[in-house]
Design a protein around this motif. Structure first.
Motif: not given
Length: 516
Positions: A433-444, A476-478
């Motif tokens: 999957i291609d994670l967005t910058e936003e998603q990566v930020k959240f995941l970190s 929702k993104t989270a």
RNA sequence: GGGCCUGUAGCUCAGCUAGGUAGAGCAUCUGGCUUUUAACCAGGUGGCCAAGGGUUCGAAUCCCUUCAGGCCCGCCA
């Protein structure tokens, strides 16, 4: 009063031994409706016993009945067997003694699971061993009377040379293609469509069969049947029940058994499967997906004359929930809701075997449906449940077996019947999957947060919110990110509970890999 | 043509085999909750019990009639 008690009381008015009969022809996969016949009878049987009555439950498999046609699930080569008794026809899979056994055996196994233990009779053995001989002789001596009864009640015209016996051709083996030309006790001369002609001695068993409308009443007398339910198709005016009553009383001098007419069970949510393709839900499948106590509950909770709709989709989960609620009320863990009827009796009749003396441990069935998709099999599920303290360490053997059995049913249901919306799979590798910058930020932030908490549902749940809020990322993104990485889909089970049921190290490792 | 079953809240139904204040789940609304596989908690709205007649002190419940829907039988078993 429970309907089964009402029927039992009716029988108890006559102080004698009661024989409660069920009869199903194993000419194909045993149908869901047949389950109702056997469970209805079993319920009355148990009520009779609990009231101190003398009773026996029997099951007659009419495996001497002939094959009607080549059903869609049979090879075309079975054409040559049409008209022969199904106990004389080879088994379709080759592993059973006969065609009849092929279907009968799996049904008998199913009976064990739902806790029904009838005495088994097989029509072909009864004919071949000569049990039917007297009944056959009496029928033949009363040919005209029987003919009159059938013609009068069913309003059907029978052929001039009709006799109440279908001779089995000793050449082609069919019982549908012969015509009797002369009866002189104990011999019947016949000719067959196959060109054969011959003579049989009715003192020898298995040389032919009584037609259904005579066979049934003869069997009542022979086995001393006092109660036998039947489906609405047989209950119709002028049907086999009506002629049977007259024949058993006038010809065989035996009172017609009491009865109950039961409605059919419909299927819901199966769309194409049952109607268009002509495939019905077999008793075996029904049992594989439904916990036995829940199946019994479906039958005992409804009057026999009530038509039922079996929902093999999400409705099944509701049915299980309803049963579990009944159990909680039975053990006084919850208040009964107004209108709950005969709940005590219904619960007791729903038990395949012994009635539990204490409240059995319950785990919400929906939750089990989630867990079995994480753990794949009971041992794994059990580990998760112990680790997360969702089951006590001192679970009894019975309770564990019960949970185990339920996971097996849930598992089968998921495989074959569950709608896609409840299904998921924990992917072995990180899905592409291609994670967005936003998603990566959240995941970190989420990973950091996770490392520091106790691995419990609520903490995980809070961690999701904390992390998403911190960076101002939509919740929702989270959620979506988490499901994508673990399941490869955008939605999933309630995230906090779900993740806490997985291994902590696994989750953290997976999340790290995903944002690499 | 005959038989059986059903008709109760917007939806799915319980209550009818004990005649005695109309019940649940879902939906909806209000409040709470950091919305997650038909989310959860607390509470509210919502019914001429298909229609008409009868029995009864009293009927969703028993009886009769009518209307509407479903299924089965009218081949063989």
């Amino acid at each position: 009063m429970h309907w089964a008690d009402v029927l039992a009381d009716e029988l108890l008015k006559e102080n004698k031994k009661h024989i409660l009969a069920t009869g199903i022809t194993p000419s194909g996969p045993i149908h869901i409706g047949n389950m109702r016949e056997i469970l209805t009878t079993d319920a009355v049987y148990r009520c009779l016993l609990s009231k101190g009555g003398d009773a026996e439950l029997i099951y007659v498999a009419d495996d001497f009945d002939h094959l009607r046609k080549v059903y869609p699930y049979l090879p075309n080569s079975y054409d040559k067997y049409v008209g022969m008794p199904i106990s004389d026809i080879p088994c379709p899979c080759g592993n059973h003694k006969s065609y009849a056994d092929h279907y009968l055996i799996s049904f008998l196994n199913a009976l064990k699971e739902i806790g029904v233990k009838p005495k088994i009779y097989r029509a072909n053995e009864m004919y071949k061993s000569g049990n039917y001989n007297d009944a056959i002789q009496i029928a033949l001596e009363n040919t005209n009377k029987i003919k009159e009864i059938i013609q009068k009640i069913s309003k059907r015209e029978l052929p001039k040379d009709w006799i109440p016996f279908n001779v089995k051709c000793d050449k082609c083996g069919r019982i549908t293609s012969t015509k009797a030309t002369l009866y002189e006790y104990p011999f019947i001369e016949y000719i067959c469509d196959c060109g054969n002609s011959g003579e049989v001695d009715i003192k020898n068993g298995g040389v032919g069969k009584l037609p259904w409308r005579v066979d049934w009443p003869a069997r009542w007398k022979m086995l001393n049947v006092t109660f036998e339910p039947f489906g609405k198709d047989l209950g119709t005016v002028g049907g086999a029940r009506d002629t049977g009553k007259e024949i058993v009383e006038k010809i065989y001098d035996y009172p017609a058994p009491k009865y109950a007419v039961y409605e059919f069970i419909m299927l819901k949510g199966m769309g194409a499967m049952h109607s268009s393709k002509g495939t019905a839900l077999s008793a075996e499948e029904l049992l594989n997906m439904t916990p036995p106590e829940v199946l019994r509950f479906l039958i005992t909770n409804n009057q026999p004359d009530k038509h039922l709709v079996f929902d093999s989709g999400l409705g099944l989960l509701n049915l299980v929930d309803e049963y579990d609620k009944l159990e909680r009320v039975y053990f006084e863990k919850e208040e009964a809701i107004k209108g709950m009827k005969d709940l005590k009796k219904t619960y007791e009749l729903s038990q395949p075997y012994d009635i539990p003396k204490t409240f059995p441990f319950q785990l919400p069935y929906r939750h089990l449906v989630t867990l079995i998709q994480i753990g794949q099999e009971w041992n794994e599920v059990k580990k998760i449940l112990l680790r997360t303290k969702q089951i006590p360490k001192d679970l009894t053997k019975d309770e564990e077996n019960h949970l185990k059995q339920r996971t097996e049913h849930a598992s089968y249901w998921l495989d074959k019947f569950a709608p896609d919306m409840v299904k998921f799979e924990v992917k072995k590798k990180v899905p592409k999957i291609d994670l967005t910058e936003e998603q990566v930020k959240f995941l970190s932030s989420f990973i950091k947060k996770l490392s520091s908490i106790d691995w419990e549902a609520e903490n995980v749940h809070n961690a999701i919110y904390d992390s998403s809020q911190k960076d101002n990322i939509p919740i929702k993104t989270a959620f979506k990110s988490i499901y994508q990485i673990i399941l490869g889909q955008e939605k999933g089970p309630r995230a906090g509970y779900f993740l806490s049921n997985l291994d902590k190290e696994f989750v953290i490792k997976r999340l790290k890999e995903a944002i690499k």
